[in-house]
Structures are given as structure tokens and as C-alpha cells.
Motif scaffolding. Structure first.
Motif, PDB file in Angstrom:
ATOM      1  N   VAL A  31       7.152   6.332  -1.516  1.00  0.00           N
ATOM      2  CA  VAL A  31       5.682   6.305  -1.391  1.00  0.00           C
ATOM      3  C   VAL A  31       5.220   4.959  -0.837  1.00  0.00           C
ATOM      4  CG1 VAL A  31       3.527   6.333  -2.716  1.00  0.00           C
ATOM      5  CG2 VAL A  31       5.262   8.063  -3.125  1.00  0.00           C
ATOM      6  N   ILE A  32       5.832   3.870  -1.297  1.00  0.00           N
ATOM      7  CA  ILE A  32       5.474   2.543  -0.764  1.00  0.00           C
ATOM      8  C   ILE A  32       5.778   2.479   0.726  1.00  0.00           C
ATOM      9  CG2 ILE A  32       6.112   0.102  -0.805  1.00  0.00           C
ATOM     10  CD1 ILE A  32       6.460   0.333  -3.807  1.00  0.00           C
ATOM     11  N   ALA A  33       6.965   2.935   1.121  1.00  0.00           N
ATOM     12  CA  ALA A  33       7.335   2.897   2.539  1.00  0.00           C
ATOM     13  C   ALA A  33       6.399   3.760   3.377  1.00  0.00           C
ATOM     14  CB  ALA A  33       8.779   3.363   2.710  1.00  0.00           C
ATOM     15  N   ALA A  34       6.089   4.956   2.896  1.00  0.00           N
ATOM     16  CA  ALA A  34       5.179   5.831   3.639  1.00  0.00           C
ATOM     17  C   ALA A  34       3.780   5.237   3.719  1.00  0.00           C
ATOM     18  CB  ALA A  34       5.136   7.207   2.982  1.00  0.00           C
ATOM     19  N   GLY A  35       3.344   4.567   2.657  1.00  0.00           N
ATOM     20  CA  GLY A  35       2.021   3.936   2.675  1.00  0.00           C
ATOM     21  C   GLY A  35       1.926   2.814   3.689  1.00  0.00           C
ATOM     22  N   PHE A  36       2.939   1.982   3.753  1.00  0.00           N
ATOM     23  CA  PHE A  36       2.906   0.884   4.726  1.00  0.00           C
ATOM     24  C   PHE A  36       3.060   1.388   6.164  1.00  0.00           C
ATOM     25  CE2 PHE A  36       4.041  -1.981   1.072  1.00  0.00           C
ATOM     26  CZ  PHE A  36       2.821  -2.631   1.073  1.00  0.00           C
ATOM     27  N   ILE A  37       3.820   2.459   6.347  1.00  0.00           N
ATOM     28  CA  ILE A  37       3.910   3.052   7.688  1.00  0.00           C
ATOM     29  C   ILE A  37       2.562   3.628   8.097  1.00  0.00           C
ATOM     30  CG2 ILE A  37       4.915   4.974   8.991  1.00  0.00           C
ATOM     31  CD1 ILE A  37       7.535   4.413   7.482  1.00  0.00           C
ATOM     32  N   ALA A  38       1.902   4.320   7.169  1.00  0.00           N
ATOM     33  CA  ALA A  38       0.580   4.888   7.472  1.00  0.00           C
ATOM     34  C   ALA A  38      -0.434   3.792   7.749  1.00  0.00           C
ATOM     35  CB  ALA A  38       0.112   5.764   6.317  1.00  0.00           C
ATOM     36  N   LEU A  39      -0.378   2.692   7.003  1.00  0.00           N
ATOM     37  CA  LEU A  39      -1.295   1.581   7.264  1.00  0.00           C
ATOM     38  C   LEU A  39      -1.023   0.950   8.625  1.00  0.00           C
ATOM     39  CD1 LEU A  39      -1.528  -0.245   3.826  1.00  0.00           C
ATOM     40  CD2 LEU A  39      -3.313   1.027   4.996  1.00  0.00           C
ATOM     41  N   GLY A  40       0.246   0.842   9.003  1.00  0.00           N
ATOM     42  CA  GLY A  40       0.593   0.283  10.314  1.00  0.00           C
ATOM     43  C   GLY A  40       0.103   1.162  11.447  1.00  0.00           C
ATOM     44  N   ILE A  41       0.215   2.472  11.284  1.00  0.00           N
ATOM     45  CA  ILE A  41      -0.270   3.392  12.316  1.00  0.00           C
ATOM     46  C   ILE A  41      -1.785   3.343  12.415  1.00  0.00           C
ATOM     47  CG2 ILE A  41      -0.481   5.861  12.884  1.00  0.00           C
ATOM     48  CD1 ILE A  41       2.342   6.214  11.772  1.00  0.00           C
ATOM     49  N   ALA A  42      -2.455   3.195  11.279  1.00  0.00           N
ATOM     50  CA  ALA A  42      -3.919   3.137  11.272  1.00  0.00           C
ATOM     51  C   ALA A  42      -4.452   1.797  11.773  1.00  0.00           C
ATOM     52  CB  ALA A  42      -4.446   3.413   9.870  1.00  0.00           C
ATOM     53  N   GLY A  43      -3.591   0.805  11.928  1.00  0.00           N
ATOM     54  CA  GLY A  43      -4.027  -0.492  12.434  1.00  0.00           C
ATOM     55  C   GLY A  43      -4.558  -1.429  11.366  1.00  0.00           C
ATOM     56  N   ARG A  44      -4.418  -1.045  10.103  1.00  0.00           N
ATOM     57  CA  ARG A  44      -4.851  -1.937   9.019  1.00  0.00           C
ATOM     58  C   ARG A  44      -3.699  -2.842   8.635  1.00  0.00           C
ATOM     59  NH1 ARG A  44      -7.391   1.144   4.177  1.00  0.00           N
ATOM     60  NH2 ARG A  44      -7.540  -1.006   3.493  1.00  0.00           N
ATOM     61  N   SER A  45      -4.035  -3.929   8.018  1.00  0.00           N
ATOM     62  CA  SER A  45      -2.973  -4.823   7.553  1.00  0.00           C
ATOM     63  C   SER A  45      -2.240  -4.154   6.404  1.00  0.00           C
ATOM     64  CB  SER A  45      -3.564  -6.158   7.093  1.00  0.00           C
ATOM     65  OG  SER A  45      -4.316  -5.962   5.917  1.00  0.00           O
ATOM     66  N   GLY A  46      -0.977  -4.448   6.263  1.00  0.00           N
ATOM     67  CA  GLY A  46      -0.165  -3.833   5.215  1.00  0.00           C
ATOM     68  C   GLY A  46      -0.295  -4.531   3.893  1.00  0.00           C
ATOM     69  N   ASP A  47      -1.514  -4.915   3.528  1.00  0.00           N
ATOM     70  CA  ASP A  47      -1.699  -5.659   2.289  1.00  0.00           C
ATOM     71  C   ASP A  47      -2.860  -5.063   1.512  1.00  0.00           C
ATOM     72  OD1 ASP A  47      -1.456  -7.581   0.343  1.00  0.00           O
ATOM     73  OD2 ASP A  47      -2.693  -9.029   1.412  1.00  0.00           O
ATOM     74  N   PHE A  48      -2.560  -4.586   0.341  1.00  0.00           N
ATOM     75  CA  PHE A  48      -3.594  -4.140  -0.588  1.00  0.00           C
ATOM     76  C   PHE A  48      -3.757  -5.212  -1.643  1.00  0.00           C
ATOM     77  CE2 PHE A  48      -2.633   0.438   0.395  1.00  0.00           C
ATOM     78  CZ  PHE A  48      -3.897   0.731   0.859  1.00  0.00           C
ATOM     79  N   ALA A  49      -4.959  -5.492  -1.990  1.00  0.00           N
ATOM     80  CA  ALA A  49      -5.199  -6.416  -3.097  1.00  0.00           C
ATOM     81  C   ALA A  49      -5.273  -5.590  -4.377  1.00  0.00           C
ATOM     82  CB  ALA A  49      -6.492  -7.188  -2.877  1.00  0.00           C
ATOM     83  N   ILE A  50      -4.395  -5.876  -5.325  1.00  0.00           N
ATOM     84  CA  ILE A  50      -4.332  -5.090  -6.554  1.00  0.00           C
ATOM     85  C   ILE A  50      -5.599  -5.275  -7.380  1.00  0.00           C
ATOM     86  CG2 ILE A  50      -3.027  -4.793  -8.705  1.00  0.00           C
ATOM     87  CD1 ILE A  50      -1.624  -3.762  -6.249  1.00  0.00           C
ATOM     88  N   SER A  51      -6.248  -6.403  -7.276  1.00  0.00           N
ATOM     89  CA  SER A  51      -7.420  -6.657  -8.094  1.00  0.00           C
ATOM     90  C   SER A  51      -8.651  -5.906  -7.589  1.00  0.00           C
ATOM     91  CB  SER A  51      -7.717  -8.159  -8.133  1.00  0.00           C
ATOM     92  OG  SER A  51      -7.975  -8.623  -6.822  1.00  0.00           O
ATOM     93  N   ASN A  52      -8.605  -5.347  -6.385  1.00  0.00           N
ATOM     94  CA  ASN A  52      -9.750  -4.597  -5.875  1.00  0.00           C
ATOM     95  C   ASN A  52      -9.954  -3.332  -6.679  1.00  0.00           C
ATOM     96  OD1 ASN A  52     -10.122  -6.473  -3.894  1.00  0.00           O
ATOM     97  ND2 ASN A  52      -9.220  -5.247  -2.264  1.00  0.00           N
ATOM     98  N   ASN A  53     -11.213  -2.963  -6.835  1.00  0.00           N
ATOM     99  CA  ASN A  53     -11.545  -1.741  -7.545  1.00  0.00           C
ATOM    100  C   ASN A  53     -11.677  -0.611  -6.531  1.00  0.00           C
ATOM    101  OD1 ASN A  53     -12.331   0.180  -9.361  1.00  0.00           O
ATOM    102  ND2 ASN A  53     -14.402  -0.608  -9.625  1.00  0.00           N
ATOM    103  N   ASP A  54     -10.577  -0.226  -5.909  1.00  0.00           N
ATOM    104  CA  ASP A  54     -10.613   0.904  -4.990  1.00  0.00           C
ATOM    105  C   ASP A  54      -9.419   1.814  -5.242  1.00  0.00           C
ATOM    106  OD1 ASP A  54      -8.699  -0.767  -3.949  1.00  0.00           O
ATOM    107  OD2 ASP A  54      -9.305  -0.512  -1.865  1.00  0.00           O
ATOM    108  N   PHE A  55      -9.527   3.013  -4.720  1.00  0.00           N
ATOM    109  CA  PHE A  55      -8.528   4.051  -4.944  1.00  0.00           C
ATOM    110  C   PHE A  55      -7.157   3.663  -4.372  1.00  0.00           C
ATOM    111  CE2 PHE A  55      -6.499   8.126  -4.048  1.00  0.00           C
ATOM    112  CZ  PHE A  55      -6.708   8.794  -5.239  1.00  0.00           C
ATOM    113  N   GLY A  56      -7.157   3.065  -3.204  1.00  0.00           N
ATOM    114  CA  GLY A  56      -5.907   2.687  -2.538  1.00  0.00           C
ATOM    115  C   GLY A  56      -5.095   1.678  -3.321  1.00  0.00           C
ATOM    116  N   SER A  57      -5.783   0.735  -3.944  1.00  0.00           N
ATOM    117  CA  SER A  57      -5.037  -0.246  -4.730  1.00  0.00           C
ATOM    118  C   SER A  57      -4.411   0.404  -5.961  1.00  0.00           C
ATOM    119  CB  SER A  57      -5.937  -1.412  -5.136  1.00  0.00           C
ATOM    120  OG  SER A  57      -6.953  -0.971  -6.015  1.00  0.00           O
TER     121      SER A  57
END
Length: 196
Positions: free
Chosen positions: A57-83
Motif C-alpha cells: 500500500v505504501i509503494a502504491a501510494g507513492f507511485i500514485a502520488l508521483g503520477i499525480a505530480g504531488r510530492s511523495g510526502d504526507f505530513a502525519i500531523s495533518n488532519n486529512d484523510f490521506g495522512s
């Protein structure tokens, strides 16, 4: 042959036999073998399965983020679903580190549920898959949701959904493995001819 007369007391009526569900067989006074072995191996497979699925799941998430053009970094302290999803995947991937807690917890959950099925005459594979998935989702989803609460409600929701999905997949595999090792349909129908 005895003949019954009108003075004889009436015979007791037999209660109608209730029908068993389609997935169950008639109860047998037969000891089912290999349940403890299957329970131990299924618990180990649960720990390893959750870790492998978490890494995927981690590998697929970072691949999906790379394809979407977002940075491969989620901030764990953020109050969002992705984190919360990333937190659940990370906790699942590191599941093997706490094997001395996760393996007994899985053994306890499986021992109180699917390990009792062969003795009750349940031989079909579907109940084993279903209850393995249910307990996997409860254990992994509940744990990841608890840690996701530190990030907020949205993070907890993401951690709960992702953790429950990971635990459900690993749990259904454990139910299949348990059923394959014990083989309840074969054990419950074979005759026991031992004299000891």
C-alpha cells in the motif's frame, strides 16, 4: 414382538430434527486434528500478511502520488484523510516489529472464532474466510484508528478504512490457510478406525 393395547401409556413423540445450515455438517463426536498447528501458522501468517500488504500500500501510494505530480510526502500531523491512510499503511508495514504482541492477539481472536468451527461441524470455506476477514479488520482497523486519532477525526477515518481493508485481506488469507491445514470436510467425514 409385543402388541400395544389401549391400556398402555402413550409413546413419547419425537421432536422434529432442526435442519442444519447449508455450510454445516451433522455434529460428530470426533476429535478434529491439526487445529493448534493451523492456529499457530495462521497467526504467523497474519503478522506477515499485514506487513506485506502494508508495504504494498505504501509503494502504491507513492507511485500514485508521483503520477499525480504531488510530492511523495504526507505530513502525519495533518488532519486529512490521506495522512490517516499513510499512517495505517506505515503501522501495518511495521507490524512484524511487535510480533510478540500481534501473533498472540491474532491467535486469541482466531482461536475464539474459526478454531471452534471444525468442532461444530462447519466444513465450508466461506465462514472461515468471512470470520478471518472480520477479525482482521477489527484488530488492524481498530489499532490504526486509535493511532489516527492523534491526527484528528479525518486522519482517524482514513486510518480506520485503510487498516480495516489491510486487516480484512490478511484475515481472509488466514482463514483460507486455517481451512486448508485442518481440512474439516475430510476430517469430519472420515471414519475413525483406531482402537487406541
Amino acid at each position: 414382538m409385543t402388541v400395544r393395547t389401549a391400556a398402555d401409556p402413550p409413546l413419547p413423540e419425537l421432536a422434529p430434527q432442526s435442519e442444519l445450515p447449508a455450510y454445516a455438517m451433522a455434529a460428530r463426536p470426533h476429535r478434529v486434528k491439526r487445529v493448534k498447528l493451523a492456529l499457530f501458522l495462521s497467526s504467523l501468517a497474519a503478522c506477515a500478511g499485514v506487513a506485506i500488504i502494508g508495504f504494498l500500500v505504501i509503494a502504491a501510494g507513492f507511485i500514485a502520488l508521483g503520477i499525480a505530480g504531488r510530492s511523495g510526502d504526507f505530513a502525519i500531523s495533518n488532519n486529512d484523510f490521506g495522512s490517516g491512510v499513510l499512517l495505517a499503511a506505515q503501522l501495518s508495514a511495521m507490524n512484524f516489529v511487535l510480533f510478540f504482541v500481534t501473533v498472540p492477539a491474532a491467535a486469541l481472536a482466531l482461536g475464539l472464532s474459526i478454531a471452534r468451527f471444525p468442532g461444530r461441524g462447519i466444513a465450508g470455506v466461506k465462514p472461515y474466510l468471512r470470520w478471518g476477514a472480520i477479525w482482521g479488520a477489527i484488530l488492524v482497523g481498530g489499532t490504526t484508528c486509535l493511532f489516527g486519532l492523534f491526527g484528528g477525526a479525518a486522519s482517524a477515518a482514513g486510518a480506520l478504512i485503510c487498516g480495516a481493508a489491510i486487516g480484512g485481506l490478511a484475515g481472509s488469507f488466514c482463514g483460507f490457510l486455517f481451512h486448508a491445514i485442518v481440512q474439516p470436510a475430510r476430517q469430519l467425514t472420515e471414519l475413525d478406525v483406531s482402537v487406541f
